[in-house]
Design an enzyme around this catalytic site. Sequence first.
Site, PDB file in Angstrom:
ATOM      1  N   TYR A   1       0.331   4.598  12.180  1.00 63.21           N
ATOM      2  CA  TYR A   1       0.429   3.019  12.399  1.00 63.21           C
ATOM      3  C   TYR A   1       1.793   2.833  13.442  1.00 63.21           C
ATOM      4  O   TYR A   1       2.905   3.391  12.843  1.00 63.21           O
ATOM      5  CB  TYR A   1       0.648   2.376  11.397  1.00 63.21           C
ATOM      6  CG  TYR A   1      -0.678   1.815  10.486  1.00 63.21           C
ATOM      7  CD1 TYR A   1      -2.009   2.830  10.320  1.00 63.21           C
ATOM      8  CD2 TYR A   1      -0.954   1.102   9.710  1.00 63.21           C
ATOM      9  CE1 TYR A   1      -3.525   3.089  10.288  1.00 63.21           C
ATOM     10  CE2 TYR A   1      -2.258   0.780   9.159  1.00 63.21           C
ATOM     11  CZ  TYR A   1      -2.822   2.191   9.661  1.00 63.21           C
ATOM     12  OH  TYR A   1      -3.881   1.791   8.565  1.00 63.21           O
TER      13      TYR A   1
ATOM     14  N   HIS B   1       0.889  -1.855  15.067  1.00 63.86           N
ATOM     15  CA  HIS B   1       0.924  -2.279  13.732  1.00 63.86           C
ATOM     16  C   HIS B   1       2.067  -3.139  12.997  1.00 63.86           C
ATOM     17  O   HIS B   1       2.238  -4.304  12.672  1.00 63.86           O
ATOM     18  CB  HIS B   1       0.578  -1.512  12.257  1.00 63.86           C
ATOM     19  CG  HIS B   1       0.741  -2.145  10.878  1.00 63.86           C
ATOM     20  ND1 HIS B   1       1.940  -2.435  10.897  1.00 63.86           N
ATOM     21  CD2 HIS B   1       0.011  -2.182  10.708  1.00 63.86           C
ATOM     22  CE1 HIS B   1       1.431  -3.149   9.037  1.00 63.86           C
ATOM     23  NE2 HIS B   1      -0.238  -2.892   9.321  1.00 63.86           N
TER      24      HIS B   1
ATOM     25  N   ARG C   1      -3.327  -7.612  18.627  1.00 63.27           N
ATOM     26  CA  ARG C   1      -3.920  -6.377  18.799  1.00 63.27           C
ATOM     27  C   ARG C   1      -5.361  -6.554  18.120  1.00 63.27           C
ATOM     28  O   ARG C   1      -5.929  -6.239  19.340  1.00 63.27           O
ATOM     29  CB  ARG C   1      -3.770  -5.185  17.629  1.00 63.27           C
ATOM     30  CG  ARG C   1      -4.564  -4.019  17.561  1.00 63.27           C
ATOM     31  CD  ARG C   1      -3.472  -3.709  15.776  1.00 63.27           C
ATOM     32  NE  ARG C   1      -4.694  -3.366  14.967  1.00 63.27           N
ATOM     33  CZ  ARG C   1      -4.342  -4.004  13.606  1.00 63.27           C
ATOM     34  NH1 ARG C   1      -3.034  -3.473  13.203  1.00 63.27           N
ATOM     35  NH2 ARG C   1      -4.906  -4.931  12.536  1.00 63.27           N
TER      36      ARG C   1
ATOM     37  N   ARG D   1      -6.431  -5.238  -0.936  1.00 60.85           N
ATOM     38  CA  ARG D   1      -8.238  -5.107  -0.895  1.00 60.85           C
ATOM     39  C   ARG D   1      -8.205  -3.840  -0.380  1.00 60.85           C
ATOM     40  O   ARG D   1      -8.042  -2.361   0.455  1.00 60.85           O
ATOM     41  CB  ARG D   1      -8.708  -6.545   0.631  1.00 60.85           C
ATOM     42  CG  ARG D   1     -10.028  -5.730   0.363  1.00 60.85           C
ATOM     43  CD  ARG D   1     -10.985  -7.095   0.634  1.00 60.85           C
ATOM     44  NE  ARG D   1      -9.927  -8.057   1.865  1.00 60.85           N
ATOM     45  CZ  ARG D   1     -10.290  -9.162   2.019  1.00 60.85           C
ATOM     46  NH1 ARG D   1     -11.483  -9.707   1.328  1.00 60.85           N
ATOM     47  NH2 ARG D   1      -9.074  -9.480   2.860  1.00 60.85           N
TER      48      ARG D   1
ATOM     49  N   ARG E   1       0.702  -0.867  -0.262  1.00 58.74           N
ATOM     50  CA  ARG E   1      -0.354   0.249   0.048  1.00 58.74           C
ATOM     51  C   ARG E   1       1.113   1.002  -0.392  1.00 58.74           C
ATOM     52  O   ARG E   1       1.766   1.435   0.649  1.00 58.74           O
ATOM     53  CB  ARG E   1      -0.768   0.379   1.097  1.00 58.74           C
ATOM     54  CG  ARG E   1      -1.823  -1.319   1.798  1.00 58.74           C
ATOM     55  CD  ARG E   1      -2.325  -0.685   2.355  1.00 58.74           C
ATOM     56  NE  ARG E   1      -3.727  -2.157   2.540  1.00 58.74           N
ATOM     57  CZ  ARG E   1      -4.628  -2.301   2.339  1.00 58.74           C
ATOM     58  NH1 ARG E   1      -4.980  -1.751   1.903  1.00 58.74           N
ATOM     59  NH2 ARG E   1      -5.050  -3.900   3.040  1.00 58.74           N
TER      60      ARG E   1
ATOM     61  N   HIS F   1       2.506  -9.459   0.666  1.00 56.67           N
ATOM     62  CA  HIS F   1       2.347  -8.453   2.026  1.00 56.67           C
ATOM     63  C   HIS F   1       4.151  -8.372   2.579  1.00 56.67           C
ATOM     64  O   HIS F   1       4.170  -7.341   3.474  1.00 56.67           O
ATOM     65  CB  HIS F   1       1.374  -9.489   3.077  1.00 56.67           C
ATOM     66  CG  HIS F   1       1.086  -8.916   3.775  1.00 56.67           C
ATOM     67  ND1 HIS F   1       2.021  -8.793   5.369  1.00 56.67           N
ATOM     68  CD2 HIS F   1       0.710  -7.563   4.342  1.00 56.67           C
ATOM     69  CE1 HIS F   1       0.561  -7.745   5.897  1.00 56.67           C
ATOM     70  NE2 HIS F   1       0.598  -6.840   5.359  1.00 56.67           N
TER      71      HIS F   1
END
Length: 723
Positions: free
Chosen positions: A507, A631, A603, A444, A414, A474
């Site tokens: 984050y 995160h 988390r 997504r 991202r 990822h």
Amino acid sequence: MSNKHHRYECLSCESGFETKAQLRGHLNNGHTDCEPGGEVDLTDPEYYLSRELSKLEFNRRVLAEATDERNPLLERLKFLAIFTQNMDEFFMKRVGGLEQQRAANITDRSPDGRTPDEQWRDVLDMAGPMLEEQARAYHDHLRPALADAGIAVLDYAALSSDEQARLDDYFESSILPTLTPLTIDSAKPFPHISNLSLSLGVLTQQPGESDATFSRVKIPKNQPRLVQVGDDTRYVPLEQLVAANLAMLFPDVDIVEHAAFRVTRNAEVRRNEEIAEDLVQRAEEVIERRQFATVVRLEIAESMSERMLDTLLSHLDVDERAVFGLPAPLDFRDFDQLLDLDRPDLTVEEWTPQPHPRLSRPRHDSGGSIFSEIKREDLLVHHPYQSFEGTVQRFLDEAADDPNVLAIKAAIYRTASDSKVVQRLIEAADNGKQVAVMVELKARFDEENNLEWAKRLEEEGIHVAYGTIGHKTHTKTMLVVRQEDDGVQLYSHVGTGNYHSETAKRYEDLGLFTASRDIGQDLVKLFNYFTGHSLHDQYRELLIAPGNMRERFVELIRREAEHAREGKEASIVAKVNRLEDPEIIEELYRAARAGVDIDLVVRDICRLRPELAGVSDSITVRSIINRFLEHSRLFYFHDDGAGRYYIGSADWMERNLDNRVEAVTPIHDPDIQQRLRHVLDLSLADNYNAWELQPDGSYVRHTPGEDEPIRKTQAQLMREAQE
């Protein structure tokens, strides 16, 4: 013999013990004092929590921040909006997936023993009261508190006639031209209701007739949701202003009823990747199909009549159990408009990420170059406490301009819509560097943004890989190849967060810069897989999924268990976003039964049940909810005093370990290890923003004792960054 009256019990033999230490000694001695009994079946569903309900429990903790009066008022409002966003995504992704499984008549049971249909029903039963609780939080707490602070969200009917007239004029000049009423009749089918849009349903009648006609009016997203009344901080929801002026949209008819409603559609619009001609085509199809996916939730104003609801149900094909009647307003996402008010007395103090202490001033032995500093010693960065621009962005900036840099490779999952990261990669190519970028088109809700960047990169002549068939990429990795006097040097960044300048401010993430040859060569292999076709399973240092990562994590957990059986100190501390993988949980249970102390900071989703006597009595699970989204993924294994630390992109989830390309790096530098231990210790000591998971899946908030000092993880890390 049964010892049910004892606090702790060995589930293999039912021997009972008064203290945890007695039970542990019994387990460490191999059950030598056991009466005959079988081993515990650690795959039994009773030892696993529901993934879906665990996610809802996380959302419940987020909602608790909206009602926590220790938080500034506008910070509480922010969490109210975040809760809406989280629940939207939960229904689109998780409930959408369950709907697909139900439609396909899948009856396979999850590790906690539920079929998809049972999970769907349980989720709806739990979600309804939570949505009602959100509405109560707004009406009973936040709205009155905002009014007391001089920020009033009013009903249109409560305005004076002069104020109503001024707003009506504004409506006619600025809002009315943007509205398009859509009516159902013999010539017009039921309109498409776009995902997450707020609408007014309107029933009208011709004078003297009894039959009613249904129309839909979409509340425009390109107008402020809260319409300011005069020059004061007084507002009216836009949908109320539209409702008050429906006669302008429907002249010469009687308006029988109007009510707000909101549709949530399934985001799980997958297609078989193997038959897609390429991943670009697939991404474009997903973006298009998501707009027309099936409805998984219908939120309606509680005042809506059965007649109007029946119309919606008959055309939207949504189950009545997925209908939630709530007091207006629906959708609190737009209420973050109030966060822009200049009211520092109602917000948390603004945080500015700090310069990294090793990069904030030139060093005589590094010449001010980030490459020289990394080559001198590994460097750890911690966002948002330390600046993304001054660390990750600087690394790329220098690489793009440095004439000695030969190549840059980056994996982007991202990134920001105006990404400086991508811009600098383009500039690096213009400067003659070999640039290769892996852009994940299956990220997504970021498919469209990533697709646009990928096409732009290709137009600039950059080598672009569009993810991989069968696996979502990822990893958060970057590699710079640089010609130096002593040969070609590899500089690596392995992180836990995306190359996204905006989320790096919100984050919490970790990243390692290293000149390690072994880690660099491992990344060379990984990037060759992105642009080639074969995935290695042997790496010198990195843990790579789906290659060696699962095997190495299992090995590390089992090693701790073996040390415990030998009577040595044994402990595991892990900080992850989610713990869901049944195999990892089973290994943690075995380690706990062997006597390993296990502390987990998770988390949100956690399937593991902590503190079950004889199974997980030495496992604690905490969750920290605060202004920054936790995160980072950080793992510690005592390993007989060796102290092994790892950071990276992977959670302990089946999808991360088997179905995604992930990278986790070991940390060898003693100073960085000490810093990571400090981060873990702060998380485990937090008594203000931490919640502890109970065996039944609920959470209890930690609060400081009467004479106990307040310990806040994020506040302490901010102080340290400033110092």
